[in-house]
Write an enzyme that holds these catalytic residues in place. Sequence first.
Site, PDB file in Angstrom:
ATOM      1  N   CYS A   1     -54.429  50.014 -68.886  1.00 56.31           N
ATOM      2  CA  CYS A   1     -55.606  50.724 -69.386  1.00 56.31           C
ATOM      3  C   CYS A   1     -56.788  49.766 -69.548  1.00 56.31           C
ATOM      4  O   CYS A   1     -56.681  48.773 -70.278  1.00 56.31           O
ATOM      5  CB  CYS A   1     -55.275  51.378 -70.728  1.00 56.31           C
ATOM      6  SG  CYS A   1     -56.696  52.012 -71.628  1.00 56.31           S
TER       7      CYS A   1
ATOM      8  N   LYS B   1     -45.516  60.284 -75.096  1.00 58.01           N
ATOM      9  CA  LYS B   1     -45.874  59.491 -76.275  1.00 58.01           C
ATOM     10  C   LYS B   1     -44.850  59.620 -77.408  1.00 58.01           C
ATOM     11  O   LYS B   1     -44.322  60.705 -77.645  1.00 58.01           O
ATOM     12  CB  LYS B   1     -47.249  59.943 -76.781  1.00 58.01           C
ATOM     13  CG  LYS B   1     -48.358  59.728 -75.777  1.00 58.01           C
ATOM     14  CD  LYS B   1     -49.613  60.498 -76.152  1.00 58.01           C
ATOM     15  CE  LYS B   1     -50.641  60.438 -75.028  1.00 58.01           C
ATOM     16  NZ  LYS B   1     -51.778  61.339 -75.257  1.00 58.01           N
TER      17      LYS B   1
ATOM     18  N   VAL C   1     -55.072  55.589 -76.469  1.00 55.95           N
ATOM     19  CA  VAL C   1     -55.042  54.137 -76.610  1.00 55.95           C
ATOM     20  C   VAL C   1     -56.397  53.604 -76.163  1.00 55.95           C
ATOM     21  O   VAL C   1     -57.068  54.221 -75.342  1.00 55.95           O
ATOM     22  CB  VAL C   1     -53.908  53.505 -75.758  1.00 55.95           C
ATOM     23  CG1 VAL C   1     -52.556  53.913 -76.279  1.00 55.95           C
ATOM     24  CG2 VAL C   1     -54.041  53.860 -74.267  1.00 55.95           C
TER      25      VAL C   1
ATOM     26  N   SER D   1     -62.416  51.636 -78.211  1.00 52.65           N
ATOM     27  CA  SER D   1     -62.482  50.219 -77.839  1.00 52.65           C
ATOM     28  C   SER D   1     -63.744  49.525 -78.341  1.00 52.65           C
ATOM     29  O   SER D   1     -63.690  48.372 -78.777  1.00 52.65           O
ATOM     30  CB  SER D   1     -62.349  50.055 -76.320  1.00 52.65           C
ATOM     31  OG  SER D   1     -63.434  50.648 -75.630  1.00 52.65           O
TER      32      SER D   1
END
Length: 239
Positions: free
Chosen positions: A28, A55, A68, A82
Site C-alpha cells: 500500500c 480483515k 490502512v 497517512s
Amino acid sequence: MSSLHLGADSQKPAEVKGQVRLYGMKFCPFTHRIRLILSYKNIPHDTVNINIRNKPKWYLEIHPEGKVPALVDTDGKVIVDSLVIANHLDEKYPEPSLYDEKTKTRDLELLDHYSKLVSIFSNCIHNNDSRPLKEIVAEFSSLLVEFEEELKTRGTVYFGGAQPGMLDILMWPWVERRKSLSLIYGEPTNFNDGNFSHLMKWMQQMKAQPFVQENECSYEKFAQLVKDLKTGNVDFDKV
C-alpha cells in the site's frame, strides 16, 4: 512484527511496550509513506500487516472503517489517514524536522495538488479510467510541470532543501510505483524524462537514500498484485 498479512481468523499480536505500531499492507503506497517516516526518524516501532480482503475482526476495533494505515502511538492513541499520521509523527518526534517553516505553506499546497496525481493513479489501477495510457501519461506530465518548476525555483535537489522533507517523502511511494503502469497496461508509458531534468535528478538522489532503499517496493510486484486483485485471486504473502 507480523510479516504475514493477518486475516479474519487471526489473533491480534501482543503490543510491544514503548514502541509505535503501524498497521498497514506491504504494498500500500499510503502505508509506505509512514514506513518511510518511521525509518527516516529512527522511531522505535513494529509493523503489523493486514489482509485488506479478509480483515481481522479485531482490526475493526482499531479502525472501524478497516482502512490502512493506522498508527497506534506509545500512549495508545490511534491515528488514521497517512497525512494526519505523518504530521503527528513529525510533531511528536521532531528530529529531523520534515518541514521548513519558510516553505511549509507551499509544501502543503503542493501536497494538495499532488493528490490529483494520486487520484489518477488510483483510477488506473482500479479500472476507473478508460482512457488510453498515452492520454493518462500526458495528464501526469502536465501536472508534474509545477513540481519541476518548483525544484528549479528552489535551487535544491530535494523539496526539503539539503535533505528530504515531508513533501519528498509523501510523494515518493507513487514515484517508485510509476513503472507498474506499463506492466498493468501492457504497453510502454513513453514518459518524456527530458522535460523533467530536476525531477529526474531528485528521483536519483531519493533512490540513494538509505531509508528509501530500506523500504523499497518492487514495481513489478505491485503490478502483479494489481493484476491479482482484478482476478480476485490474490495472496498478499506470495506476490
